[in-house]
Design a protein around this motif. Structure first.
Motif, short mmCIF file in Angstrom:
data_model
loop_
_atom_site.label_atom_id
_atom_site.label_comp_id
_atom_site.label_asym_id
_atom_site.label_seq_id
_atom_site.Cartn_x
_atom_site.Cartn_y
_atom_site.Cartn_z
N THR A 6 0.85 -1.19 0.00
CA THR A 6 0.00 0.00 0.00
C THR A 6 0.89 1.23 0.00
O THR A 6 1.89 1.27 0.71
CB THR A 6 -0.88 0.03 1.26
N CYS A 8 1.26 4.92 1.20
CA CYS A 8 0.74 5.94 2.11
C CYS A 8 1.52 7.22 1.83
O CYS A 8 2.75 7.23 1.95
CB CYS A 8 0.92 5.54 3.57
N LEU A 24 -4.85 10.75 -3.14
CA LEU A 24 -5.85 9.91 -2.47
C LEU A 24 -6.82 9.31 -3.48
O LEU A 24 -7.24 8.16 -3.34
CB LEU A 24 -6.59 10.72 -1.41
N GLN A 29 -3.07 6.04 0.67
CA GLN A 29 -3.55 6.27 2.02
C GLN A 29 -2.69 7.39 2.62
O GLN A 29 -1.90 8.00 1.91
CB GLN A 29 -3.52 4.97 2.81
N VAL A 46 -10.51 11.08 4.44
CA VAL A 46 -9.74 9.83 4.51
C VAL A 46 -10.29 8.97 5.65
O VAL A 46 -10.38 9.45 6.79
CB VAL A 46 -8.24 10.12 4.73
N HIS A 50 -7.33 4.14 7.00
CA HIS A 50 -6.33 4.44 5.97
C HIS A 50 -5.32 5.48 6.46
O HIS A 50 -4.64 6.11 5.65
CB HIS A 50 -7.00 4.94 4.70
N LYS A 72 -5.14 2.98 11.29
CA LYS A 72 -4.43 1.77 10.86
C LYS A 72 -3.35 1.39 11.86
O LYS A 72 -3.20 0.21 12.20
CB LYS A 72 -3.81 2.02 9.48
#
Length: 197
Positions: A6, A8, A24, A29, A46, A50, A72
């Motif tokens: 992922t 971020c 985004l 994230q 958001v 995330h 998260k």
């Protein structure tokens, strides 16, 4: 198990709402380090799940929101944060996902816990024993650019070895490995560079 990478985006790096919104919208994230950044990503819609919360100076107000909303992960930078986050989680009656920010560069404190320091293992044991803390992750920020594959390996290897030893000692499995920033990628096109001359 399977790897699910992922991206971020660092809100510190991209603090402009329009730019953040574009990232985004592409599925990125958010990684935040302050109460203001947490407020900003909330304004942009958001989801809490995330948001990764890093940084050496987290306010109580920001921590309370992060715990209650269920981010998260909240990454600890120093041992004092453990009792503080645990007390807030107990007060709110919510178990919270947490991790340790590790450093192998020797720059502990701002960049986390030194992997070679025995006290880091003591902190991990405290986290694992705390009923309000769910240890899910390890985070590492190199602190200087990674330009080669060897740089990336030298950054990742101590974190992976720490996770292996934690699993061997106490059966802990890392669910989230956050490799941090400092990837040396071009952020300006060749055309833009020529125009800036």
């Amino acid at each position: 198990g399977e790897l699910h990478p992922t991206v971020c985006c660092s809100v510190k790096t991209y603090p402009v709402p329009g730019v953040l919104s574009l990232l985004l919208a592409q599925g990125a994230q958010a990684e935040v380090i302050s109460e203001h950044e947490l407020w900003l990503v909330r304004q942009l819609g958001v989801p809490a799940a995330h948001i990764v919360f890093n940084g050496p100076a987290k306010s109580d107000a920001a921590l309370k929101w992060a715990i209650e909303a269920g981010v998260k992960a909240i990454h600890f930078n120093h041992p004092e944060e453990v009792a503080r986050v645990s007390a807030l989680a107990a007060q709110l009656g919510k178990r919270v996902k947490v991790g340790l920010r590790l450093t192998s560069t020797g720059v502990a404190g701002q960049f986390g816990f030194a992997v070679a320091d025995p006290a880091t293992w003591d902190t991990l044991r405290r986290v694992l024993d705390d009923p309000w803390l769910d240890m899910v992750s390890l985070h590492g920020h190199r602190g200087f650019y990674m330009r080669t594959a060897a740089d990336v390996r030298s950054h990742l290897w101590p974190m992976l070895e720490f996770a292996r030893q934690a699993n061997q000692r106490w059966g802990w499995s890392c669910k989230l490995l956050d490799v941090g920033g400092s990837l040396a990628i071009p952020t300006v096109s060749a055309l833009d560079k020529r125009a800036a001359r």
